[in-house]
Design an enzyme around this catalytic site. Sequence first.
Site, PDB file in Angstrom:
ATOM      1  N   HIS A  18     -11.120  11.674   9.944  1.00  0.00           N
ATOM      2  CA  HIS A  18      -9.965  11.763  10.834  1.00  0.00           C
ATOM      3  C   HIS A  18     -10.325  11.393  12.270  1.00  0.00           C
ATOM      4  O   HIS A  18      -9.467  10.905  13.017  1.00  0.00           O
ATOM      5  CB  HIS A  18      -9.356  13.155  10.747  1.00  0.00           C
ATOM      6  CG  HIS A  18      -8.770  13.446   9.403  1.00  0.00           C
ATOM      7  ND1 HIS A  18      -8.671  14.715   8.866  1.00  0.00           N
ATOM      8  CD2 HIS A  18      -8.259  12.594   8.461  1.00  0.00           C
ATOM      9  CE1 HIS A  18      -8.125  14.639   7.664  1.00  0.00           C
ATOM     10  NE2 HIS A  18      -7.861  13.364   7.406  1.00  0.00           N
ATOM     11  N   HIS A  41      -3.350   7.516  -0.286  1.00  0.00           N
ATOM     12  CA  HIS A  41      -3.569   8.765  -1.023  1.00  0.00           C
ATOM     13  C   HIS A  41      -3.379   9.911  -0.029  1.00  0.00           C
ATOM     14  O   HIS A  41      -4.334  10.556   0.397  1.00  0.00           O
ATOM     15  CB  HIS A  41      -4.971   8.803  -1.635  1.00  0.00           C
ATOM     16  CG  HIS A  41      -5.228   7.736  -2.651  1.00  0.00           C
ATOM     17  ND1 HIS A  41      -5.451   6.417  -2.314  1.00  0.00           N
ATOM     18  CD2 HIS A  41      -5.283   7.788  -4.006  1.00  0.00           C
ATOM     19  CE1 HIS A  41      -5.646   5.714  -3.415  1.00  0.00           C
ATOM     20  NE2 HIS A  41      -5.557   6.521  -4.454  1.00  0.00           N
ATOM     21  N   SER A  92      -4.410  13.400   7.034  1.00  0.00           N
ATOM     22  CA  SER A  92      -4.309  12.105   7.704  1.00  0.00           C
ATOM     23  C   SER A  92      -2.873  11.691   8.023  1.00  0.00           C
ATOM     24  O   SER A  92      -2.647  11.087   9.082  1.00  0.00           O
ATOM     25  CB  SER A  92      -5.012  11.026   6.877  1.00  0.00           C
ATOM     26  OG  SER A  92      -4.618  11.056   5.524  1.00  0.00           O
ATOM     27  N   GLU A 110       1.847   9.400  -2.137  1.00  0.00           N
ATOM     28  CA  GLU A 110       1.178  10.439  -2.917  1.00  0.00           C
ATOM     29  C   GLU A 110       1.792  10.474  -4.317  1.00  0.00           C
ATOM     30  O   GLU A 110       3.008  10.464  -4.468  1.00  0.00           O
ATOM     31  CB  GLU A 110       1.341  11.800  -2.236  1.00  0.00           C
ATOM     32  CG  GLU A 110       0.793  12.974  -3.011  1.00  0.00           C
ATOM     33  CD  GLU A 110      -0.677  12.801  -3.406  1.00  0.00           C
ATOM     34  OE1 GLU A 110      -0.992  13.093  -4.576  1.00  0.00           O
ATOM     35  OE2 GLU A 110      -1.492  12.384  -2.553  1.00  0.00           O
ATOM     36  N   ASP A 135       1.789   5.667  -7.073  1.00  0.00           N
ATOM     37  CA  ASP A 135       0.373   5.345  -7.103  1.00  0.00           C
ATOM     38  C   ASP A 135       0.066   4.443  -5.905  1.00  0.00           C
ATOM     39  O   ASP A 135       0.587   3.332  -5.802  1.00  0.00           O
ATOM     40  CB  ASP A 135       0.043   4.627  -8.416  1.00  0.00           C
ATOM     41  CG  ASP A 135      -1.431   4.330  -8.581  1.00  0.00           C
ATOM     42  OD1 ASP A 135      -2.086   3.937  -7.597  1.00  0.00           O
ATOM     43  OD2 ASP A 135      -1.939   4.466  -9.709  1.00  0.00           O
ATOM     44  N   GLY A 136      -0.779   4.921  -5.013  1.00  0.00           N
ATOM     45  CA  GLY A 136      -1.061   4.177  -3.795  1.00  0.00           C
ATOM     46  C   GLY A 136      -1.684   2.817  -4.053  1.00  0.00           C
ATOM     47  O   GLY A 136      -1.368   1.841  -3.357  1.00  0.00           O
ATOM     48  N   ASP A 156      -8.102   6.723   0.746  1.00  0.00           N
ATOM     49  CA  ASP A 156      -8.841   7.995   0.740  1.00  0.00           C
ATOM     50  C   ASP A 156      -8.535   8.763  -0.545  1.00  0.00           C
ATOM     51  O   ASP A 156      -7.881   9.797  -0.524  1.00  0.00           O
ATOM     52  CB  ASP A 156      -8.413   8.790   1.987  1.00  0.00           C
ATOM     53  CG  ASP A 156      -8.993  10.180   2.036  1.00  0.00           C
ATOM     54  OD1 ASP A 156     -10.057  10.406   1.438  1.00  0.00           O
ATOM     55  OD2 ASP A 156      -8.358  11.051   2.673  1.00  0.00           O
TER      56      ASP A 156
END
Length: 275
Positions: A18, A41, A92, A110, A135-136, A156
């Site tokens: 971060h 994510h 994040s 997400e 799904d990212g 991430d």
Amino acid sequence: MNYRHAYHAGNFADVVKHLALTAILLHLRKKAAPFAVIDTHAGRGTYDLADERAARTGEAANGIGKLGGVQADGALGDYLRIAGGGAHYPGSPLIAAALLRPQDRLVAIEKHPDEFAALKAALAGARNARAEEGDGYARLPALLPPPERRGVVLIDPPFEADDEFAAQAEALRIGLRRWATGIFLLWFPVKSAAEANAFSGEILNAGAKKAVRIDLDVGLEAPTIGTRTRLSATGLIAVNAPYGFAEEMREALAQIAPLLSAKAESTVRVLAGED
């Protein structure tokens, strides 16, 4: 390794990740032109550090909890202002949302339904921030290049799948093909030097012409909690990082690494391109 974030929010890996995200966003803010942030994510957005899962590991106490009272300028100062001192730790998406200007935009993705519901609620009051359920990895190609043509993609994942390293490298390969000038920030757990080095090679093979790798090892002597493996080292690769990013991260980590652990060792190295 399952890195479900409720157990690890605010730990030393989050601090590095971060802090780097904050540094990149502050750089993007230097120009008036809008930018986009895509978080593939995103998790639930905010984490209660008194929650049973966080309390079970106590990792925040040895992460963000060690940095109370630190005085700093630049990215470190802004990161601590946003993330430190509260009963909840911002993930994040909330850190990004805190740094958006009216012309900037956040897409936070997400796939877990419960986590998505929490993320949507966490971002409900944030300006220009949108939560997407999905799904990212699958969604990312359609979001690139963003209309703003400036910005950062944070990849991430929770490392629930055995092929997560390969999935990240493939996402980067596709991402760079669609948006060659975009900034990509990829997080990974460092379980072995060989595995981390192999991943660095995959990032370069994916087409990265400019890349910086950041490592922090806090030197845990007993990296287990019961039957679970406890993370002792974290890695981050920034592709197309802005000028000065590597040096800023070196200086910030030199200040905070000794506070996180007396045995902490940090490295910032250029994998490709210039520092």
